[in-house]
Design a protein around this motif. Structure first.
Motif, PDB file in Angstrom:
ATOM      1  N   VAL A 235     -18.243  83.881  26.560  1.00  0.00           N
ATOM      2  CA  VAL A 235     -18.622  83.167  27.780  1.00  0.00           C
ATOM      3  C   VAL A 235     -19.031  81.755  27.383  1.00  0.00           C
ATOM      4  O   VAL A 235     -19.958  81.571  26.584  1.00  0.00           O
ATOM      5  N   VAL A 236     -18.315  80.760  27.921  1.00  0.00           N
ATOM      6  CA  VAL A 236     -18.667  79.349  27.712  1.00  0.00           C
ATOM      7  C   VAL A 236     -19.134  78.797  29.056  1.00  0.00           C
ATOM      8  O   VAL A 236     -18.379  78.792  30.028  1.00  0.00           O
ATOM      9  N   SER A 237     -20.375  78.353  29.113  1.00  0.00           N
ATOM     10  CA  SER A 237     -20.950  77.872  30.381  1.00  0.00           C
ATOM     11  C   SER A 237     -21.520  76.477  30.198  1.00  0.00           C
ATOM     12  O   SER A 237     -22.361  76.260  29.319  1.00  0.00           O
ATOM     13  N   VAL A 238     -21.052  75.530  31.019  1.00  0.00           N
ATOM     14  CA  VAL A 238     -21.697  74.225  31.117  1.00  0.00           C
ATOM     15  C   VAL A 238     -22.734  74.335  32.225  1.00  0.00           C
ATOM     16  O   VAL A 238     -22.400  74.571  33.387  1.00  0.00           O
ATOM     17  N   THR A 239     -23.994  74.183  31.862  1.00  0.00           N
ATOM     18  CA  THR A 239     -25.083  74.450  32.813  1.00  0.00           C
ATOM     19  C   THR A 239     -25.808  73.179  33.261  1.00  0.00           C
ATOM     20  O   THR A 239     -26.663  73.251  34.146  1.00  0.00           O
ATOM     21  N   SER A 240     -25.476  72.043  32.657  1.00  0.00           N
ATOM     22  CA  SER A 240     -26.147  70.791  33.026  1.00  0.00           C
ATOM     23  C   SER A 240     -25.178  69.632  32.844  1.00  0.00           C
ATOM     24  O   SER A 240     -24.479  69.541  31.823  1.00  0.00           O
ATOM     25  N   PHE A 241     -25.125  68.729  33.835  1.00  0.00           N
ATOM     26  CA  PHE A 241     -24.251  67.541  33.822  1.00  0.00           C
ATOM     27  C   PHE A 241     -25.125  66.391  34.300  1.00  0.00           C
ATOM     28  O   PHE A 241     -25.438  66.279  35.478  1.00  0.00           O
ATOM     29  N   VAL A 242     -25.565  65.556  33.361  1.00  0.00           N
ATOM     30  CA  VAL A 242     -26.549  64.513  33.675  1.00  0.00           C
ATOM     31  C   VAL A 242     -25.993  63.151  33.271  1.00  0.00           C
ATOM     32  O   VAL A 242     -25.575  62.961  32.115  1.00  0.00           O
ATOM     33  N   THR A 243     -25.992  62.192  34.196  1.00  0.00           N
ATOM     34  CA  THR A 243     -25.526  60.843  33.881  1.00  0.00           C
ATOM     35  C   THR A 243     -26.709  59.916  33.626  1.00  0.00           C
ATOM     36  O   THR A 243     -27.843  60.212  34.015  1.00  0.00           O
ATOM     37  N   SER A 244     -26.422  58.801  32.998  1.00  0.00           N
ATOM     38  CA  SER A 244     -27.473  57.828  32.692  1.00  0.00           C
ATOM     39  C   SER A 244     -27.794  56.933  33.882  1.00  0.00           C
ATOM     40  O   SER A 244     -28.648  56.050  33.795  1.00  0.00           O
ATOM     41  N   SER A 245     -27.119  57.156  35.006  1.00  0.00           N
ATOM     42  CA  SER A 245     -27.359  56.341  36.201  1.00  0.00           C
ATOM     43  C   SER A 245     -27.614  57.253  37.392  1.00  0.00           C
ATOM     44  O   SER A 245     -27.016  58.322  37.518  1.00  0.00           O
ATOM     45  N   THR A 246     -28.514  56.823  38.280  1.00  0.00           N
ATOM     46  CA  THR A 246     -28.741  57.543  39.532  1.00  0.00           C
ATOM     47  C   THR A 246     -28.350  56.692  40.746  1.00  0.00           C
ATOM     48  O   THR A 246     -28.502  57.134  41.885  1.00  0.00           O
ATOM     49  N   ALA A 247     -27.826  55.523  40.503  1.00  0.00           N
ATOM     50  CA  ALA A 247     -27.440  54.624  41.599  1.00  0.00           C
ATOM     51  C   ALA A 247     -26.065  55.019  42.141  1.00  0.00           C
ATOM     52  O   ALA A 247     -25.208  55.501  41.404  1.00  0.00           O
ATOM     53  N   TYR A 248     -25.851  54.784  43.427  1.00  0.00           N
ATOM     54  CA  TYR A 248     -24.578  55.119  44.048  1.00  0.00           C
ATOM     55  C   TYR A 248     -23.444  54.208  43.568  1.00  0.00           C
ATOM     56  O   TYR A 248     -22.281  54.612  43.542  1.00  0.00           O
ATOM     57  N   ASN A 249     -23.772  52.975  43.207  1.00  0.00           N
ATOM     58  CA  ASN A 249     -22.715  51.995  42.941  1.00  0.00           C
ATOM     59  C   ASN A 249     -22.629  51.595  41.469  1.00  0.00           C
ATOM     60  O   ASN A 249     -22.115  50.523  41.143  1.00  0.00           O
ATOM     61  N   VAL A 250     -23.146  52.441  40.586  1.00  0.00           N
ATOM     62  CA  VAL A 250     -23.123  52.138  39.156  1.00  0.00           C
ATOM     63  C   VAL A 250     -22.392  53.247  38.409  1.00  0.00           C
ATOM     64  O   VAL A 250     -22.759  54.419  38.504  1.00  0.00           O
ATOM     65  N   ILE A 251     -21.354  52.864  37.680  1.00  0.00           N
ATOM     66  CA  ILE A 251     -20.699  53.797  36.755  1.00  0.00           C
ATOM     67  C   ILE A 251     -21.547  53.842  35.492  1.00  0.00           C
ATOM     68  O   ILE A 251     -21.866  52.792  34.918  1.00  0.00           O
ATOM     69  N   PRO A 252     -21.966  55.017  35.060  1.00  0.00           N
ATOM     70  CA  PRO A 252     -22.959  55.103  33.980  1.00  0.00           C
ATOM     71  C   PRO A 252     -22.387  54.778  32.597  1.00  0.00           C
ATOM     72  O   PRO A 252     -21.171  54.768  32.390  1.00  0.00           O
ATOM     73  N   GLN A 253     -23.313  54.556  31.680  1.00  0.00           N
ATOM     74  CA  GLN A 253     -22.948  54.331  30.285  1.00  0.00           C
ATOM     75  C   GLN A 253     -22.622  55.651  29.566  1.00  0.00           C
ATOM     76  O   GLN A 253     -21.807  55.670  28.650  1.00  0.00           O
ATOM     77  N   ALA A 254     -23.295  56.734  29.985  1.00  0.00           N
ATOM     78  CA  ALA A 254     -23.144  57.992  29.257  1.00  0.00           C
ATOM     79  C   ALA A 254     -23.375  59.175  30.187  1.00  0.00           C
ATOM     80  O   ALA A 254     -24.049  59.053  31.216  1.00  0.00           O
ATOM     81  N   VAL A 255     -22.800  60.289  29.803  1.00  0.00           N
ATOM     82  CA  VAL A 255     -23.018  61.576  30.477  1.00  0.00           C
ATOM     83  C   VAL A 255     -23.390  62.603  29.419  1.00  0.00           C
ATOM     84  O   VAL A 255     -22.791  62.631  28.334  1.00  0.00           O
ATOM     85  N   THR A 256     -24.375  63.429  29.723  1.00  0.00           N
ATOM     86  CA  THR A 256     -24.785  64.497  28.806  1.00  0.00           C
ATOM     87  C   THR A 256     -24.468  65.852  29.419  1.00  0.00           C
ATOM     88  O   THR A 256     -24.897  66.151  30.546  1.00  0.00           O
TER      89      THR A 256
END
Length: 388
Positions: A235-256
């Protein structure tokens, strides 16, 4: 008196111990009150030796049989720690510690092994030595590993070792077991995907880590569906997808990305990590992003020894009349560390129709106690019989 009858007599007292433990839960290695209570009772029972501070806060009691010619030692283990969950049972003995509760029944496991230790200290109807092991930090802390690293197997001369877990949904007091791989290896991963952030109106000027990470999440599902023999469990589960930005109009630098990989085979465990690396490297390279992977290795696969599984099943049949074949479990169990050191087996005992473990409404069913105590005691008397 038959073993089970004796524990039926002791049920009110053992239930009182269990409910006291339930009311005062302790997490991971912080089982100071629990460990002190266990040690106090083992001394009161007349154990030949009681040792504390093993695996930080673990306790071991030694009970010698009335015959000692076999030279053999059987270990019995119970876990003591609670979970960081706020209890919602409404019981009159509910947790008095905010944010902590016995949501997995370790209070019941501890009480049942204490009950067995009392009986075995009274009767000593076996040839050899019984070692009762009370372990902290099963819930993610690896207390079993720490007790093994403290040398409990060699120090106490343990030849074989047995453990038990209650199982909601299984008939009350009914047993189930299986030989071979039983509980899964539980590994965690953290994958940071770095790109080049920017304005959402100008996607052509950025390297979007969100798109790369999304592709990776989907592709990771092929580890199970296309990279692994379909007869093998994974079983491989991705349980968290977090970006470095919370703004609607900003493409983030990184995703974890964070998640887990659960396997029942050492080769599949290695394959899964290899494929995770290749998928992340390949997809990120195609999109200009950069991956950084960190693996957090958890408990190994818990494997029941074939012969000892048979002994455990036979003991269960003598206690309850039957022993079913248990399902494979993709959760982890750090009794695996003890079974890596000595042959032994782990068995499930039914908790009846209750809330599932790790749920805020879960409660160990005290009616299980006579069956669980009896199985622990039966393992010692059957594996260390006195010659007629």
């Amino acid at each position: 008196m038959p073993i089970k009858n004796r524990f039926a007599e002791l049920l009110p007292e053992i239930t009182q111990w269990r409910r006291d433990l339930h009311e005062n839960p302790e997490i991971l290695f912080e089982t100071h009150r629990t460990s002190a209570l266990v040690a106090e009772k083992l001394r009161a029972f007349g154990c030949d030796e009681v040792v504390t501070g093993l695996g930080r806060t673990g306790v071991v009691g030694v009970i010698k049989g009335r015959v000692g010619t076999s030279g053999r030692t059987v270990g019995l283990r119970a876990d003591m720690d609670a979970l960081p969950i706020h209890e919602e049972t409404g019981l009159d003995y509910a947790s008095k510690t905010p944010g902590a509760m016995h949501a997995c029944g370790h209070d019941g496991h501890t009480a049942m092994l204490l009950g067995a230790a009392r009986y075995l200290s009274e009767t000593r109807n076996f040839d050899g030595t019984c070692v009762v092991i009370f372990q902290p930090a099963e819930e993610g802390g690896g207390g079993g590993r720490e007790m093994v690293e403290d040398g409990i197997m060699d120090r106490f001369g343990i030849d074989e070792v047995y453990g038990m877990h209650n199982w909601p949904g299984q008939p009350l007091g009914a047993f189930a077991i299986r030989p071979g791989p039983f509980f899964a290896a539980t590994d965690q991963f953290e994958l940071v995907i770095r790109g080049k952030g920017g304005h959402a109106a100008k996607p052509h000027e950025v390297i979007d880590p969100t798109v790369a990470a999304s592709q990776v999440v989907l592709a990771l599902q092929t580890i199970a569906s296309r990279s692994t023999d379909p007869t093998k469990q994974i079983v491989v589960s991705v349980t968290s997808f977090v970006t470095s930005s919370t703004a609607y109009n900003v493409i983030p630098q990184a995703v974890t990305l964070r998640g887990t990989i659960r396997t029942l085979d050492a080769d599949i465990r290695a394959l899964a990590e290899h494929r995770l690396n290749r998928i992340a490297d390949g997809l990120c390279a195609a999109m200009g992003a950069t991956p950084e992977l960190r693996m957090i290795y958890g408990y190994p696969v818990m494997v029941n020894a074939d012969r000892e599984t048979g002994y455990a099943a036979d003991a269960a049949r003598r206690v309850s009349g039957d022993c079913a074949e248990a399902p494979l479990v993709m959760g982890g169990e750090d009794f695996a560390y003890l079974l890596n050191e000595r042959p032994g087996a782990y068995i499930l005992v039914g908790n009846g129709d209750s809330a599932p473990v790790h749920h805020p409404a879960y409660n160990f069913n005290d009616e299980v106690i006579p069956a669980g105590c009896s199985w622990f005691a039966e393992m010692v008397e059957s594996r260390l019989p006195i010659a007629s």
